[in-house]
Design a protein around this motif. Structure first.
Motif, PDB file in Angstrom:
ATOM      1  N   CYS A  83       0.727  -1.280   0.049  1.00 46.91           N
ATOM      2  CA  CYS A  83       0.121   0.077  -0.170  1.00 46.91           C
ATOM      3  C   CYS A  83       0.817   1.269  -0.112  1.00 46.91           C
ATOM      4  CB  CYS A  83      -1.014  -0.012   1.302  1.00 46.91           C
ATOM      5  SG  CYS A  83      -2.191  -1.466   1.130  1.00 46.91           S
ATOM      6  N   GLY A  84       1.838   1.301  -0.774  1.00 44.43           N
ATOM      7  CA  GLY A  84       2.681   2.282  -1.044  1.00 44.43           C
ATOM      8  C   GLY A  84       3.802   2.705   0.121  1.00 44.43           C
ATOM      9  N   LYS A  85       3.575   1.680   1.061  1.00 44.92           N
ATOM     10  CA  LYS A  85       4.772   1.813   2.114  1.00 44.92           C
ATOM     11  C   LYS A  85       5.827   0.708   2.337  1.00 44.92           C
ATOM     12  CE  LYS A  85       1.973   4.318   5.720  1.00 44.92           C
ATOM     13  NZ  LYS A  85       1.601   4.260   7.183  1.00 44.92           N
ATOM     14  N   SER A  86       7.033   1.144   2.550  1.00 44.82           N
ATOM     15  CA  SER A  86       8.091   0.295   2.361  1.00 44.82           C
ATOM     16  C   SER A  86       7.844  -0.916   3.599  1.00 44.82           C
ATOM     17  CB  SER A  86       9.501   0.981   2.507  1.00 44.82           C
ATOM     18  OG  SER A  86       9.532   2.055   1.415  1.00 44.82           O
ATOM     19  N   ILE A 116      -5.544  -6.179  -1.313  1.00 47.97           N
ATOM     20  CA  ILE A 116      -4.798  -5.175  -2.108  1.00 47.97           C
ATOM     21  C   ILE A 116      -3.826  -4.683  -1.395  1.00 47.97           C
ATOM     22  CG2 ILE A 116      -5.300  -3.021  -3.258  1.00 47.97           C
ATOM     23  CD1 ILE A 116      -8.338  -3.496  -3.041  1.00 47.97           C
ATOM     24  N   ILE A 117      -2.543  -5.008  -1.886  1.00 48.20           N
ATOM     25  CA  ILE A 117      -1.181  -4.325  -1.492  1.00 48.20           C
ATOM     26  C   ILE A 117      -0.676  -3.656  -2.473  1.00 48.20           C
ATOM     27  CG2 ILE A 117      -1.096  -6.556  -0.147  1.00 48.20           C
ATOM     28  CD1 ILE A 117       0.868  -7.588  -2.313  1.00 48.20           C
ATOM     29  N   ALA A 118      -1.087  -3.433  -3.722  1.00 49.02           N
ATOM     30  CA  ALA A 118      -0.797  -2.585  -4.740  1.00 49.02           C
ATOM     31  C   ALA A 118      -1.959  -1.942  -5.543  1.00 49.02           C
ATOM     32  CB  ALA A 118       0.375  -3.034  -5.547  1.00 49.02           C
ATOM     33  N   GLY A 119      -1.644  -1.253  -6.778  1.00 47.17           N
ATOM     34  CA  GLY A 119      -2.870  -1.110  -7.388  1.00 47.17           C
ATOM     35  C   GLY A 119      -3.334  -1.995  -8.445  1.00 47.17           C
ATOM     36  N   LEU A 120      -4.492  -2.359  -8.816  1.00 43.26           N
ATOM     37  CA  LEU A 120      -4.742  -3.052  -9.798  1.00 43.26           C
ATOM     38  C   LEU A 120      -6.128  -2.818 -10.457  1.00 43.26           C
ATOM     39  CD1 LEU A 120      -6.422  -6.366  -8.232  1.00 43.26           C
ATOM     40  CD2 LEU A 120      -5.930  -4.536  -6.799  1.00 43.26           C
ATOM     41  N   ALA A 121      -6.251  -3.143 -11.750  1.00 37.89           N
ATOM     42  CA  ALA A 121      -7.688  -2.639 -12.575  1.00 37.89           C
ATOM     43  C   ALA A 121      -8.451  -3.824 -12.453  1.00 37.89           C
ATOM     44  CB  ALA A 121      -6.954  -2.547 -13.918  1.00 37.89           C
ATOM     45  N   LEU A 169     -11.971  -0.254 -12.925  1.00 36.96           N
ATOM     46  CA  LEU A 169     -11.496   0.913 -12.083  1.00 36.96           C
ATOM     47  C   LEU A 169     -10.284   0.463 -11.411  1.00 36.96           C
ATOM     48  CD1 LEU A 169     -14.853   0.896  -9.966  1.00 36.96           C
ATOM     49  CD2 LEU A 169     -13.958   3.071 -11.379  1.00 36.96           C
ATOM     50  N   GLU A 170      -9.390   1.642 -11.248  1.00 33.03           N
ATOM     51  CA  GLU A 170      -8.262   1.244 -10.525  1.00 33.03           C
ATOM     52  C   GLU A 170      -8.343   1.328  -9.087  1.00 33.03           C
ATOM     53  OE1 GLU A 170      -5.079   0.819 -11.700  1.00 33.03           O
ATOM     54  OE2 GLU A 170      -5.960   0.511 -13.836  1.00 33.03           O
ATOM     55  N   VAL A 171      -8.229  -0.001  -8.353  1.00 37.03           N
ATOM     56  CA  VAL A 171      -8.633  -0.315  -7.170  1.00 37.03           C
ATOM     57  C   VAL A 171      -7.323  -0.534  -6.578  1.00 37.03           C
ATOM     58  CG1 VAL A 171      -9.751  -1.656  -5.360  1.00 37.03           C
ATOM     59  CG2 VAL A 171     -10.561  -1.535  -7.433  1.00 37.03           C
ATOM     60  N   GLY A 172      -6.830   0.504  -5.501  1.00 33.99           N
ATOM     61  CA  GLY A 172      -5.346   0.407  -4.892  1.00 33.99           C
ATOM     62  C   GLY A 172      -5.576   0.701  -3.347  1.00 33.99           C
ATOM     63  N   CYS A 173      -4.575   0.996  -2.786  1.00 36.77           N
ATOM     64  CA  CYS A 173      -4.402   1.356  -1.368  1.00 36.77           C
ATOM     65  C   CYS A 173      -3.364   2.512  -1.104  1.00 36.77           C
ATOM     66  CB  CYS A 173      -4.350   0.181  -0.471  1.00 36.77           C
ATOM     67  SG  CYS A 173      -2.929  -0.679  -0.760  1.00 36.77           S
ATOM     68  N   GLY A 211      -7.241   6.134  -7.651  1.00 35.52           N
ATOM     69  CA  GLY A 211      -6.117   6.780  -7.040  1.00 35.52           C
ATOM     70  C   GLY A 211      -6.593   7.881  -5.714  1.00 35.52           C
ATOM     71  N   ARG A 212      -8.046   7.864  -5.566  1.00 30.11           N
ATOM     72  CA  ARG A 212      -8.587   8.645  -4.529  1.00 30.11           C
ATOM     73  C   ARG A 212      -9.013   7.841  -3.393  1.00 30.11           C
ATOM     74  NH1 ARG A 212     -12.974  11.142  -8.034  1.00 30.11           N
ATOM     75  NH2 ARG A 212     -13.293  12.582  -6.402  1.00 30.11           N
ATOM     76  N   PRO A 213      -8.708   8.645  -2.038  1.00 31.23           N
ATOM     77  CA  PRO A 213      -9.275   7.691  -0.963  1.00 31.23           C
ATOM     78  C   PRO A 213     -10.701   8.025  -0.533  1.00 31.23           C
ATOM     79  CG  PRO A 213      -7.881   9.430  -0.247  1.00 31.23           C
ATOM     80  CD  PRO A 213      -7.828   9.489  -1.996  1.00 31.23           C
ATOM     81  N   ILE A 214     -11.692   7.133  -1.260  1.00 30.41           N
ATOM     82  CA  ILE A 214     -13.020   7.892  -1.143  1.00 30.41           C
ATOM     83  C   ILE A 214     -13.949   6.774  -0.630  1.00 30.41           C
ATOM     84  CG2 ILE A 214     -13.147   9.425  -3.128  1.00 30.41           C
ATOM     85  CD1 ILE A 214     -14.375   7.385  -4.629  1.00 30.41           C
TER      86      ILE A 214
END
Length: 650
Positions: free
Chosen positions: A73-76, A319-324, A333-337, A346-349
């Motif tokens: 989710c974007g963190k190392s 979800i540990i990274a983005g996926l379509a 839809l691009e579902v990510g975290c 890409g938006r936290p909604i």
């Protein structure tokens, strides 16, 4: 042997027969494989890789699909190694060779980090059952999972003569051994509490969830079953997605929309879906006019709602990274975290995630996701790189065509087409803009070479299909279509020019080509360039002819055969617009020799001579203005003299 010393000498590798360790020549540096020199391959038994999220207590027993990315989710993350379940290290030995003796489920709970579950097993009188002979599986919440429960929830579990706590624990259990390999995606298991189902999802990245709780440590064998450590305390699931929509107050508007669209049956059917449920707040953010239009249009409403339904159940923990992800509406839809937040495009909604249903999972979203299929041409244009064009159409009084229910295709030039200035919207511009609206809703993938398109202005536009480009008259399509409810948006590279007459008509109307017109008439080519066809004419200007010596020009104009040959070298039997010119295009002239068309610094060149003007469109071809008289390879001495003299003069 401490994990901080000897264990950092090994890195995980994937082998056909499982995971092994490769001994490195030196210690880990910067967490990157490029700093290693791999030496002796050593299989170290029973070692599992763990990906730890820096700054948190979260960790993932991981596989090659995940760990090489080194991010969750974007963190190392940091890769470390632990003994696989049921094994331990032995001093002086590599890996984890020692198998631990099996204990019953109750004792195993303490070994895997679920001592709180042990405690509650005592309180609820479950302990005798999970110590006794049998064959059970328990999905045991970690200590942190129990600690994360709201205080009122935990109080209600432990205060009711412990019957609620017993029921909750038995809902985490299955009356047989179930290993990870048996946890198939989309299946359900009958729990030991009233046979209520547990929803299983086993994702391609290796993550397994039960009621959207992630398995932290799986497959811990016990004498009387199996223990899987999970990251949440799971609640009973009895409602399908439709029932969740019906009982949630924050989904009142969605409930009415679902009823109006007839999607009730789908949301209560068997299957595994993800509903991205827009809250009342999400609907309130949409302009009332837009919302009323969509709610009053059954097809647009169905597309809108289907755009909020994914074709498979997707828990947040998977979800540990983005996926379509594909929606029922047919788009993605691009579902990510991002950190702890689930994101869409890409938006936290996401307002509330992982509400588990018997037929999938619901995530509440606080913004409405309107698909292109439910939008007007005006809305499509306002959200694209054609806003300047949309404003021109508005100034020209054409807004009703962009917001109505006519089946149209809008040919809208991209904003960068106006970098030299925005044109004034006079009557001529209004007429030209009407010719940028085609009387049909098209899709570029169905266009074909030579197709004729009728515009609102009454003109016919031609379609040209090239190897890497699709063009309408002199303007090529610059981006993928955006197909709306009634209209389709084509994003064009520039304003297009509808043809106004034949090649001869266009040459006669332009004073720059008076000498060429006389030459064409002398050579007997007037009828050719007036007839229907697909010509590209590289038209020498008066300046090009003036560059020739007077005597040579007179000789050429007085020799109809030579003149015809020279002029035919300037004409091809196929239309080539400038947007289709790549590094080099070779074309056969009517004279028989090849012409070479290329681009250099965005300038079209013909036989390496720069073109003065491109894309003068005619009903039977296209004209390029050139300031030199072109000559073919292998030309005669007469022609060489003419060309050389012309170049020197130019």
């Amino acid at each position: 042997m401490s994990a901080s010393s000897s264990w950092n000498q090994y890195i995980l590798v994937h082998r056909p027969k499982g995971l092994g360790l490769v001994q490195s020549a030196g210690p880990l540096q910067n967490g990157s494989l490029q700093y290693f020199v791999l030496s002796v391959f050593i299989y170290s038994p029973n070692v599992c890789a763990v990906q730890k999220l820096i700054g948190t207590n979260r960790k993932y027993f991981t596989n090659c699909k995940q760990w090489y990315q080194r991010k969750i989710c974007g963190k190392s993350t940091v890769i470390s190694y632990e003994c696989c379940p049921g094994y331990e290290k032995v001093p002086g030995e590599k890996g984890c060779p020692a198998a631990l003796p099996l204990s019953n489920i109750y004792e195993t709970l303490g070994l895997v980090g679920s001592s709180t579950t042990q405690l509650y097993s005592d309180r609820s009188n479950l302990r005798p059952e999970i110590e006794a002979p049998g064959s059970f599986t328990i999905f045991a919440p970690s200590n942190l999972a129990w600690a994360s429960l709201p205080a009122e929830t935990l109080d209600s579990l432990v205060s009711n003569v412990n019957i609620e706590l017993l029921n909750a624990l038995r809902y985490h259990m299955v009356n047989r051994r179930v290993l990870t390999d048996d946890l198939k995606h989309g299946t359900s298991l009958p729990s030991m509490y009233q046979n209520l189902s547990l929803q299983i999802h086993h994702y391609p990245n290796g993550i397994v969830t039960v009621n959207c709780a992630r398995l932290l440590k799986a497959d811990h064998q016990a004498t009387n079953g199996v223990v899987h450590l999970i990251d949440k305390v799971i609640a009973t699931t009895t409602n399908n997605i439709q029932q969740i929509v019906e009982i949630e107050e924050s989904l009142e508007t969605l409930r009415a929309a679902v009823a109006a669209s007839g999607l009730n049956n789908l949301l209560e059917s068997n299957g595994q879906f993800t509903l991205l449920a827009p809250t009342n707040e999400a609907f309130e953010k949409i302009p009332q006019e837009t919302l009323n239009r969509i709610l009053g249009d059954p097809e647009a409403l169905r597309d809108l709602l289907n755009h909020h339904i994914l074709k498979s159940a997707m828990c947040a923990e998977a979800i540990i990274a983005g996926l379509a992800m594909e929606t029922l509406e047919g788009t993605t839809l691009e579902v990510g975290c991002s950190g702890e937040e689930l994101t869409l495009n890409g938006r936290p909604i996401i307002a509330n995630k992982d509400v588990v249903a018997t037929n999938g999972v619901v995530h509440f979203v606080n913004e409405l996701l309107i698909p292109d299929a439910a939008k007007t041409l005006f809305e499509l244009g306002q959200e694209s790189e054609v806003t300047t064009s949309i404003d021109l159409f508005r100034q020209a009084g054409l807004s009703s065509h962009l917001t109505g229910n006519e089946r149209l295709t809008l040919l809208a030039p991209v904003n960068t087409a106006f970098k030299d200035g925005i044109p004034r919207v006079d009557n001529n511009m209004k007429n030209l803009l009407r010719d940028h609206i085609v009387k049909d809703q098209l899709s570029s993938k169905y266009l074909y070479h030579g197709q004729k398109l009728e515009t609102l202005g009454g003109k016919e536009l031609r379609v040209f299909v090239y190897r890497n480009t699709l063009c309408i008259e002199n303007s090529c399509i610059a981006a993928h279509d955006k197909r709306g409810r009634f209209g389709t948006l084509f994003i064009m590279e520039k304003m297009l020019t509808p043809p106004m007459g034949t090649v001869m008509d266009m040459l006669k109307a332009d004073n720059r080509f008076s000498t060429l017109v006389a030459a064409i008439q002398s050579a007997g080519l007037t009828e050719t360039l007036n007839r229907p066809g697909t010509f590209t004419v590289f038209a020498p200007t008066n300046e090009a002819f003036r560059a020739m010596p007077r005597g040579e020009l007179n000789k050429l104009m007085g020799n109809a055969k030579e003149l015809s040959s020279v002029l035919k070298y300037h004409i091809t039997d196929e239309i080539l617009v400038s947007g289709a010119v790549g590094a080099l295009v070779r074309m056969k002239s009517m004279q028989g020799d090849k012409l070479e068309v290329s681009t250099k610094k965005d300038v079209i060149q013909i036989n390496k001579e720069p073109v003065a003007e491109s894309d003068i469109m005619a009903t039977n071809g296209v004209i390029y203005a050139v300031n030199s008289v072109l000559q073919p390879q292998g030309r005669s001495v007469f022609q060489i003299t003419v060309t050389q003299f012309g170049k020197q003069s130019g």
